[in-house]
Design an enzyme around this catalytic site. Structure first.
Site, PDB file in Angstrom:
ATOM      1  CD  GLU A  52      -1.748   3.151  -3.731  1.00 54.33           C
ATOM      2  OE1 GLU A  52      -3.593   3.500  -3.625  1.00 54.33           O
ATOM      3  OE2 GLU A  52      -1.487   2.443  -2.416  1.00 54.33           O
ATOM      4  CG  ASP A  54      -1.642   0.960   1.369  1.00 53.90           C
ATOM      5  OD1 ASP A  54      -2.474   1.362   0.205  1.00 53.90           O
ATOM      6  OD2 ASP A  54      -1.477   1.782   2.496  1.00 53.90           O
TER       7      ASP A  54
HETATM    8  C1  GLC Z   1      -3.993   3.046  -0.156  1.00 47.90           C
HETATM    9  C2  GLC Z   1      -5.702   2.535  -0.006  1.00 47.90           C
HETATM   10  C3  GLC Z   1      -6.540   3.779   0.023  1.00 47.90           C
HETATM   11  C4  GLC Z   1      -6.535   3.763   1.542  1.00 47.90           C
HETATM   12  C5  GLC Z   1      -4.897   4.271   1.608  1.00 47.90           C
HETATM   13  C6  GLC Z   1      -4.126   5.045   2.701  1.00 47.90           C
HETATM   14  O1  GLC Z   1      -3.925   4.027  -0.874  1.00 47.90           O
HETATM   15  O2  GLC Z   1      -5.579   1.964  -1.546  1.00 47.90           O
HETATM   16  O3  GLC Z   1      -7.906   2.818  -0.186  1.00 47.90           O
HETATM   17  O4  GLC Z   1      -7.332   4.930   1.937  1.00 47.90           O
HETATM   18  O5  GLC Z   1      -4.085   3.871   0.898  1.00 47.90           O
HETATM   19  O6  GLC Z   1      -3.998   3.899   3.283  1.00 47.90           O
END
Ligand code: GLC
Length: 533
Positions: free
Chosen positions: A265, A201
């Site tokens: 991500e 993440d």
């Molecule tokens: C990432 C997740 C998202 C979340 C953010 C903060 O972008 O995909 O859903 O709100 O991290 O943890």
């Protein structure tokens, strides 16, 4: 192919666990619910599932605020439930990827509780604490992604702590070796249990400028956005070069196990920077490329993103493509058209499942689920509540529709955690299973085709000339050739598939596959893939 590798040659399916299937009747999905639908996933033909966070959490950001990296929130079940799910998935040849949230924990995580207890706490440096600026304000000008400053003053110790997201999500300090070791241990915890991989993440933010310098203003945004996250160039609060050192260490850890994978991500709009996270085959295995997600229903823009990334992707790297996830409106909604029905969703399926790169599907896209509107007063997403209702992500997180009728086969509870609809008629698994022409069957057919044909898995990508509004490409490997033509326009188009006999393939429309390649007429928003001999 004997050297078949699940994360490179297979297809991954993302599950938002709150919304997949509610087995215990409380209105929220759970791990046992996922387990009960493994047969659907096996029937569909996916190779792996990625499950968004199910860890113990106060749910300030629906699980992306982790209070224990090595447990299961009671809302979702128990560790024993997880183990059962994992074993049953593996028994069906389905790999399991879990979310890993290294940038921040919950403010209720025992590490943070200890860290904030005093300036001299042994875990003080596991988070990012700084004295106030001389005027008493935050230590620098960084903004939180979720609105307001990225710093919150903790009155007890008189220092600010850093949070890239909510104040309930303090950023971990990846410059502290003990914290790094503790986070590595969380990876080993799940690897030892048998999980096949992780989705990291906010992978690009774990390391920031050690001097915490101010970000410069972004001259390219309109005046009204200047005083917020978009108003800055994010030079110092993300993507610090040291992040690559961190991922190389993580890769070494993963490589000590068999065939494990990490997908990032990496929310950076510059493909060059995204590609760097693949390193020399020694960092992340895969990284999402969000410029593709945000390219719209525009063949030129989508094609540009794919071809640019094809050129940037290192020799030992591998691309990955996705169109929807729990943070962006579903593509069936983004691409919706007043009179074309699900034609564009069908075209998108063909695109995603024939590109060179690992496809990531988002639960419900295989039945064409649309975003479900949620009234402002009922919105759950903290982003909507804190920043702006228009940013609400509830719409793409609505529960999976398994069958027609109340509860949609998702829950027996009269009030699911988010509304189930409205959805267009027959947007449910049962109805589409019974209809050989459905979007669900198209996904199933394309997944089978991809699995059967090395050209669609590993083959090179080569863009081809095509009429206006059409994107056409060839995939080639081991003497096998696949031709793809996608008509993004609202009018019919004649395309040339080249020469040869069509040995297999699929159209998104109703017409049969031609026996020979050559000129083919595609209807509005129709696509074709043909394996040629
Ligand atoms: C990432 C997740 C998202 C979340 C953010 C903060 O972008 O995909 O859903 O709100 O991290 O943890």
């Amino acid at each position: 192919m004997s050297d078949w590798l699940w994360w490179r040659d297979g297809v991954v399916y993302q599950i938002y666990p709150r919304s997949f299937l509610d087995a215990n009747g409380d209105g929220v999905g759970d791990l046992e619910g996922i387990r009960r639908r493994l047969d659907h996933l096996a029937w569909l033909g996916v190779d792996a599932i990625w499950i968004s966070p199910f860890y113990p959490s106060p749910m300030a950001d629906f699980g992306y605020d982790v209070a224990d990296y090595c447990g299961v929130d009671p809302l979702f079940g128990t560790l024993a439930d997880f183990d059962r799910l994992l074993a049953d998935a593996h028994a069906r040849g389905i790999r399991v990827v879990v979310d890993w949230v290294p940038n921040h924990s919950s403010d209720r995580h025992p590490w943070f509780v200890e860290s904030r207890s005093s300036r001299t706490s042994a875990k003080r440096d596991w988070y990012v604490w700084r004295d106030p600026a001389p005027d008493g304000g935050p230590p620098n000008n960084w903004f939180s992604n979720f609105g307001g400053p990225a710093w919150t003053l903790d009155p007890k110790t008189g220092q600010y702590y850093l949070h890239s997201f909510l104040p309930e999500q303090p950023d971990l300090n990846w410059r502290n070796p003990e914290l790094v070791a503790a986070m590595h241990a969380t990876l080993r915890f799940w690897l030892d249990r048998g999980v096949d991989g992780f989705r990291t993440d906010v992978g690009h933010r774990i390391l920031k400028d050690p001097l915490l310098r101010d970000n410069p203003p972004n001259p390219n945004v309109p005046e009204q956005y200047r005083n917020g996250f978009l108003g800055q160039l994010h030079l110092h609060d993300e993507n610090h070069p040291d992040v690559h050192v961190a991922y190389r260490a993580i890769r070494r850890l993963l490589d000590a196990y068999d065939e494990r994978m990490m997908v990032g991500e990496i929310y950076i709009m510059d493909g060059r920077e995204v590609a760097k996270y693949l390193g020399d085959g020694d960092e992340l295995h895969l990284s999402f490329h969000f410029k593709f997600v945000h390219a719209g229903f525009d063949p030129a823009a989508l094609r540009r993103e794919v071809e640019e990334f094809e050129a940037l992707c290192p020799a030992k790297g591998w691309p990955t493509w996705t169109l929807s996830n729990h943070d962006v409106p579903r593509h069936a909604t983004r691409f919706d058209h007043p009179s074309l029905g699900d034609a564009r969703a069908r075209l998108a399926a063909l695109l995603l499942l024939t590109l060179r790169g690992t496809p990531f599907l988002y639960y419900g896209e295989e039945i064409g689920m649309r975003n479900v509107p949620v009234a402002e007063e009922a919105m759950q997403d903290p982003l909507a509540r804190r920043l702006h209702p228009r940013l609400c992500r509830d719409g793409e997180r609505s529960p999976m529709c398994w069958e027609p009728g109340p509860g949609a086969g998702f829950t027996a509870h009269p009030q699911p955690w988010l509304p189930l609809g409205p959805q267009p008629p027959r947007t449910d698994v049962a109805s589409q299973c019974d209809d050989r022409t459905s979007l669900l069957w198209l996904y199933k057919d394309l997944l089978a085709l991809r699995r059967a044909h090395p050209s669609l898995q590993r083959g090179d990508y080569r863009g081809l000339d095509a009429p206006d509004g059409v994107w056409s490409y060839e995939r080639r490997s081991d003497g096998e050739r696949a031709r793809v033509a996608l008509n993004f326009s609202d009018a019919p188009r004649r395309v040339d598939l080249g020469a040869g006999r069509v040995v297999a393939g699929r159209r998104t429309g109703a017409a049969p596959l031609p026996e020979r390649a050559g000129a083919v007429e595609l209807g509005p928003a129709e696509g074709i893939v043909a394996i040629l001999a």
